[in-house]
Design a protein around this motif. Sequence first.
Motif, PDB file in Angstrom:
ATOM      1  N   CYS A 323      -2.986  36.201  50.324  1.00 51.13           N
ATOM      2  CA  CYS A 323      -4.104  35.286  50.575  1.00 51.13           C
ATOM      3  C   CYS A 323      -5.131  35.483  49.542  1.00 51.13           C
ATOM      4  CB  CYS A 323      -4.943  36.007  51.684  1.00 51.13           C
ATOM      5  SG  CYS A 323      -6.723  35.241  52.047  1.00 51.13           S
ATOM      6  N   GLU A 324      -5.382  34.351  49.170  1.00 51.43           N
ATOM      7  CA  GLU A 324      -6.399  34.081  47.710  1.00 51.43           C
ATOM      8  C   GLU A 324      -7.994  33.983  47.871  1.00 51.43           C
ATOM      9  OE1 GLU A 324      -4.936  34.252  44.869  1.00 51.43           O
ATOM     10  OE2 GLU A 324      -2.882  33.448  44.700  1.00 51.43           O
ATOM     11  N   CYS A 325      -8.214  34.543  49.117  1.00 49.16           N
ATOM     12  CA  CYS A 325      -9.670  34.382  49.435  1.00 49.16           C
ATOM     13  C   CYS A 325     -10.460  34.932  48.039  1.00 49.16           C
ATOM     14  CB  CYS A 325     -10.068  35.194  50.728  1.00 49.16           C
ATOM     15  SG  CYS A 325      -9.680  34.093  52.006  1.00 49.16           S
ATOM     16  N   CYS A 338      -3.595  28.322  47.044  1.00 45.05           N
ATOM     17  CA  CYS A 338      -2.936  29.266  47.793  1.00 45.05           C
ATOM     18  C   CYS A 338      -1.621  28.820  48.416  1.00 45.05           C
ATOM     19  CB  CYS A 338      -3.991  29.833  48.732  1.00 45.05           C
ATOM     20  SG  CYS A 338      -3.278  31.192  50.007  1.00 45.05           S
ATOM     21  N   CYS A 345      -1.297  29.086  56.888  1.00 41.64           N
ATOM     22  CA  CYS A 345      -2.759  29.389  56.991  1.00 41.64           C
ATOM     23  C   CYS A 345      -3.326  28.081  57.446  1.00 41.64           C
ATOM     24  CB  CYS A 345      -3.358  30.007  56.001  1.00 41.64           C
ATOM     25  SG  CYS A 345      -5.030  30.517  56.366  1.00 41.64           S
ATOM     26  N   MET A 355     -10.639  30.627  56.119  1.00 38.52           N
ATOM     27  CA  MET A 355     -10.155  29.717  57.000  1.00 38.52           C
ATOM     28  C   MET A 355     -10.564  29.864  58.189  1.00 38.52           C
ATOM     29  SD  MET A 355      -8.234  26.796  56.764  1.00 38.52           S
ATOM     30  CE  MET A 355      -6.709  26.585  55.718  1.00 38.52           C
ATOM     31  N   CYS A 362     -11.846  27.152  52.449  1.00 41.12           N
ATOM     32  CA  CYS A 362     -10.439  26.709  52.929  1.00 41.12           C
ATOM     33  C   CYS A 362     -10.463  25.817  54.061  1.00 41.12           C
ATOM     34  CB  CYS A 362      -9.611  27.940  53.075  1.00 41.12           C
ATOM     35  SG  CYS A 362      -9.005  29.033  51.793  1.00 41.12           S
TER      36      CYS A 362
HETATM   37  S1  SF4 Z   1      -5.442  29.227  52.640  1.00 40.53           S
HETATM   38 FE1  SF4 Z   1      -7.410  30.333  52.370  1.00 40.53          FE
HETATM   39  S2  SF4 Z   1      -7.881  31.604  53.886  1.00 40.53           S
HETATM   40 FE2  SF4 Z   1      -5.690  30.966  54.124  1.00 40.53          FE
HETATM   41  S3  SF4 Z   1      -4.361  32.664  53.014  1.00 40.53           S
HETATM   42 FE3  SF4 Z   1      -5.074  31.219  51.512  1.00 40.53          FE
HETATM   43  S4  SF4 Z   1      -6.860  31.789  50.587  1.00 40.53           S
HETATM   44 FE4  SF4 Z   1      -6.484  33.011  52.389  1.00 40.53          FE
END
Ligand code: SF4
Length: 379
Positions: A323-325, A338, A345, A355, A362
Amino acid sequence: MKYADEYRDGRLARTLAARIARKAAPDATYHFMEFCGGHTHAISRYGIEDLLPGNVELIHGPGCPVCVLPMGRIDAAIRLAERRDVTLCCYGDLIRVPGSHGMSLLRAKAAGADIRLVYSSLDAIRIAEREPRREVVFFAIGFETTTPATAFAIGLAARKGLANFSVFCNHVLTPAAIQSILTSPEAGECGRVRIDGFVGPAHVSTIIGTEPYEFCARDFNKPIVIAGFEPLDVMQAIAMLIDQVNEGRCEVENQYGRAVRRQGNERATADIAEIFELRESFEWRGLGCVPRSGLRLKAKYATFDAECRFGIESPPAPDNPACECGAILRGVKKPAECKLFGTLCTPETPMGSCMVSAEGACAAHWTYGRFRSQARATS
Ligand code: SF4
């Protein structure tokens, strides 16, 4: 203008877009971070990026309170809710945020935990009054916008002598987060995030005013324009930021004059100061531990502090490594970068907080299909 739809007028938006295109010097680039998730949603929903010239880039910031809450605090809330004597009251957008080991408040509720969705801190007070045998804990999150309501609830509980009510406090501060971004290596020596100015928060600033952002212009030479959440607000703020950059000015300007004053809402800030004090440090998802960026209850209100009452600890817990949050919240990456975005996701199956929340970047990109134009642009 008097009505919300006037701030969404397409004809005026096109006029403003043309003005922005004229202002943006063709040999310059402009990189502006919108701090707030509310701005991120307005930008995605109304296609504002499509109206801007190619040399004006918008970067999403960390201004989504659900998104920045680290996994350790979610885990702590789940453990608290699993106590047989506790009723945990929380806002709806927290319930599906992933915790460790695939858990969430929703899953804890399905397994029998007493978790109730509320619209305000006062709902939690009412539940505590109705059910005196339950320990009712309000899971308080948010920036300065929601802090006065929590402060009011604690003051009310104190006046009523409500012994079964407490607050798990996760309120955080906007200026400290802006400072953290500006002092991060990515915005500094390593140069991965270029920020020429900020579109500043609307609702937060109705509480704290514009004065707390003055360090941004004074110490970091970054202009900031406080802006409302309607599309014309955001576009006008971008035009104002371009003017500042072109003229070499670094000032705090207020586009949202219909609601924000320099000194903010003094009654609300006094209520906050009565109940809360600064923590030495608070952990944020994506930003790590940020000094003096979070609030806790003062010692004289410790009886309403769930962390004291239940001995809550929230050791750091790692996010899903895919996850790139964190990178999105620091402005380093866009949602579509991401690998999980739109595959594993989605809002129905969120793997990260960005998300889940209605203010998450997201969720905004997915809901309004903004990733499609990016995919076209890079193909
Ligand atoms: S899409 Fe956004 S919320 Fe989902 S895993 Fe990737 S960074 Fe995280």
